[in-house]
Motif scaffolding. Structure first.
Motif, short mmCIF file in Angstrom:
data_model
loop_
_atom_site.label_atom_id
_atom_site.label_comp_id
_atom_site.label_asym_id
_atom_site.label_seq_id
_atom_site.Cartn_x
_atom_site.Cartn_y
_atom_site.Cartn_z
N LYS A 126 1.31 -1.18 0.13
CA LYS A 126 -0.03 -0.80 -0.18
C LYS A 126 1.01 0.79 0.08
O LYS A 126 0.50 2.57 -0.85
CB LYS A 126 -1.02 0.01 1.67
CG LYS A 126 -1.44 -0.79 0.97
CD LYS A 126 -2.57 -0.97 2.65
CE LYS A 126 -4.39 -1.90 1.94
NZ LYS A 126 -4.96 -1.98 4.03
N ALA A 127 1.78 0.72 0.94
CA ALA A 127 2.36 2.10 0.59
C ALA A 127 3.51 2.60 -0.94
O ALA A 127 4.07 3.55 -1.29
CB ALA A 127 3.68 2.28 1.74
N GLN A 128 3.53 1.16 -1.19
CA GLN A 128 4.08 2.00 -2.39
C GLN A 128 3.10 2.74 -3.98
O GLN A 128 3.52 3.03 -4.46
CB GLN A 128 4.69 0.86 -3.73
CG GLN A 128 5.91 -0.43 -2.56
CD GLN A 128 6.02 -1.49 -3.15
OE1 GLN A 128 5.85 -2.38 -3.47
NE2 GLN A 128 8.11 -1.55 -3.25
N LEU A 129 2.33 2.06 -3.59
CA LEU A 129 1.20 2.68 -4.54
C LEU A 129 0.43 4.22 -4.47
O LEU A 129 0.31 5.19 -4.56
CB LEU A 129 -0.15 1.44 -4.27
CG LEU A 129 -0.38 0.27 -4.83
CD1 LEU A 129 -1.29 -0.81 -4.55
CD2 LEU A 129 -0.46 -0.07 -6.56
N GLN A 130 0.79 4.10 -3.31
CA GLN A 130 0.24 5.22 -2.59
C GLN A 130 1.60 6.19 -2.76
O GLN A 130 1.13 7.50 -3.23
CB GLN A 130 0.32 5.32 -0.74
CG GLN A 130 -0.82 5.01 -0.17
CD GLN A 130 -0.88 4.71 1.46
OE1 GLN A 130 0.11 5.20 1.46
NE2 GLN A 130 -1.75 3.81 1.71
N LYS A 131 3.00 6.22 -2.90
CA LYS A 131 3.69 6.67 -3.10
C LYS A 131 3.80 7.04 -4.65
O LYS A 131 4.48 7.95 -5.22
CB LYS A 131 5.31 5.52 -2.57
CG LYS A 131 7.04 6.73 -3.05
CD LYS A 131 6.21 8.36 -2.20
CE LYS A 131 6.62 7.63 -1.00
NZ LYS A 131 6.80 9.59 -0.35
N LEU A 132 3.39 5.79 -5.40
CA LEU A 132 3.43 6.44 -7.03
C LEU A 132 2.21 7.23 -7.21
O LEU A 132 2.77 7.74 -8.15
CB LEU A 132 2.49 4.68 -8.05
CG LEU A 132 4.25 3.91 -7.46
CD1 LEU A 132 3.47 2.85 -8.11
CD2 LEU A 132 4.85 4.24 -8.60
N LYS A 133 1.19 7.67 -6.65
CA LYS A 133 0.78 8.37 -7.17
C LYS A 133 0.99 9.83 -6.99
O LYS A 133 0.71 10.47 -7.69
CB LYS A 133 -0.73 8.04 -5.84
CG LYS A 133 -1.88 6.84 -6.28
CD LYS A 133 -3.47 7.26 -5.84
CE LYS A 133 -3.47 6.19 -5.51
NZ LYS A 133 -5.37 5.62 -4.79
N ILE A 134 1.81 9.60 -6.10
CA ILE A 134 2.59 11.57 -5.80
C ILE A 134 3.34 11.66 -6.52
O ILE A 134 3.92 12.58 -6.91
CB ILE A 134 3.13 11.30 -4.29
CG1 ILE A 134 2.13 11.18 -3.45
CG2 ILE A 134 3.89 12.90 -3.69
CD1 ILE A 134 2.37 11.20 -1.74
N ILE A 135 4.83 10.91 -7.05
CA ILE A 135 5.70 10.44 -7.72
C ILE A 135 5.32 10.59 -9.08
O ILE A 135 5.85 10.76 -10.47
CB ILE A 135 6.46 9.64 -7.07
CG1 ILE A 135 6.45 8.50 -7.98
CG2 ILE A 135 7.31 10.18 -6.05
CD1 ILE A 135 7.79 7.31 -8.06
N ASP A 136 3.80 9.69 -9.54
CA ASP A 136 3.29 9.95 -11.12
C ASP A 136 2.42 10.09 -11.09
O ASP A 136 1.50 9.41 -11.95
CB ASP A 136 4.08 8.20 -11.72
CG ASP A 136 4.26 8.03 -12.59
OD1 ASP A 136 4.15 8.72 -13.71
OD2 ASP A 136 3.30 6.75 -13.40
N PRO A 137 2.03 11.22 -10.64
CA PRO A 137 0.95 11.77 -10.86
C PRO A 137 -0.16 11.96 -12.36
O PRO A 137 -0.99 11.68 -12.41
CB PRO A 137 0.81 12.94 -10.21
CG PRO A 137 2.29 13.71 -10.16
CD PRO A 137 2.63 12.35 -10.55
N TYR A 138 1.12 11.39 -13.69
CA TYR A 138 0.11 12.07 -15.06
C TYR A 138 0.09 10.41 -15.69
O TYR A 138 0.39 9.96 -16.49
CB TYR A 138 1.26 12.54 -15.50
CG TYR A 138 1.30 14.42 -15.13
CD1 TYR A 138 -0.24 14.40 -15.28
CD2 TYR A 138 2.43 14.55 -14.71
CE1 TYR A 138 -0.03 16.00 -15.29
CE2 TYR A 138 2.50 16.20 -14.46
CZ TYR A 138 0.98 16.53 -13.98
OH TYR A 138 1.06 18.01 -13.88
#
Length: 240
Positions: A221-233
């Motif tokens: 879940k931490a990885q998926l949350q971080k992906l939304k932040i660093i790769d919003p597009y």
């Protein structure tokens, strides 16, 4: 662990998990998925990873505005320093490049990679980009990782149409599994939780080699949350 993920999320996290702290890692053009994976690794478990890229940027602070080629000028503008492409080749040939992300169109059980032509070389059905960095970096990088967003019998073939380069692969990450190059052959390292060994074999033209079936670790879940932040597009999904 989380079951709320897409194939692009899974592959990005798989690749990020392969990277270690303090490694020097390079990605080329049209490498959005590994570019995001490198940034994820730096934000999660490898803060001292050194991120190199085609434009020459070293450790870009952000990829949020990166061009879809993964080779935009912003990767230099927002970086710590400049390290040009010719120096990256030299770095690899001196044994100092830990990981290189590379592509290909066909792969066979013997670790041959085709990025040159489909069909006969003199009268090809399709002419591909060619060896470019692969011919230099696959033989010389400490670990060569290939990603491929398609897994079918046209990709994983009995014998490649042309040997652009061969050997010294480490891992190939696909939508169905992870291969490892071991003892001169591609062997099954793990299969993803959403598939079966039968489905992987049905989409692979050569017989699968494995000691036992291992399942790929799911994204956290931490990885998926971080992906939304660093790769919003959602650059990681461009190839799908």
């Amino acid at each position: 662990m989380s079951t709320d993920y897409r194939i692009s999320d899974l592959m990005t996290c798989v690749i990020a998990n392969l990277l270690k702290d303090r490694e020097t890692v390079f990605h080329g053009v049209s490498s959005q998925l590994p570019m995001v994976a490198m940034h994820l690794a730096k934000n999660m478990h490898a803060p001292n990873l050194v991120h190199l890229n085609i434009p020459g940027g070293v450790n870009p602070s952000s990829i949020k505005q990166s061009s879809f080629s993964s080779a935009g000028a912003d990767l230099v503008d927002k970086s710590e320093s400049y390290f040009p492409l010719d120096e990256i080749f030299d770095l690899s040939m001196r044994g100092k490049l830990d990981v290189a992300f590379l592509g290909g169109i066909q792969f066979d059980i013997n670790g041959n990679v085709n990025a040159s032509v489909i069909g006969d070389y003199n009268k090809p059905k399709v002419r591909l980009p060619g060896g470019a960095g692969s011919a230099v970096l696959i033989p010389t990088a400490k670990k060569a990782i290939i990603w491929r967003t398609k897994h079918d019998k046209r990709t994983f073939v009995k014998e490649v149409d042309f040997k652009t380069t061969r050997g010294n692969l480490w891992k190939i990450v696909t939508p169905l599994c992870v291969f490892v190059y071991k003892n001169g052959q591609l062997q099954l390292d793990s299969i993803h939780p959403h598939t079966t060994i039968e489905e992987v074999q049905e989409n692979t033209a050569f017989p699968l080699i494995y000691d036992h079936i291992t399942y790929t670790e799911l994204p956290t879940k931490a990885q998926l949350q971080k992906l939304k932040i660093i790769d919003p597009y959602d650059y990681r999904s461009v190839e799908f």
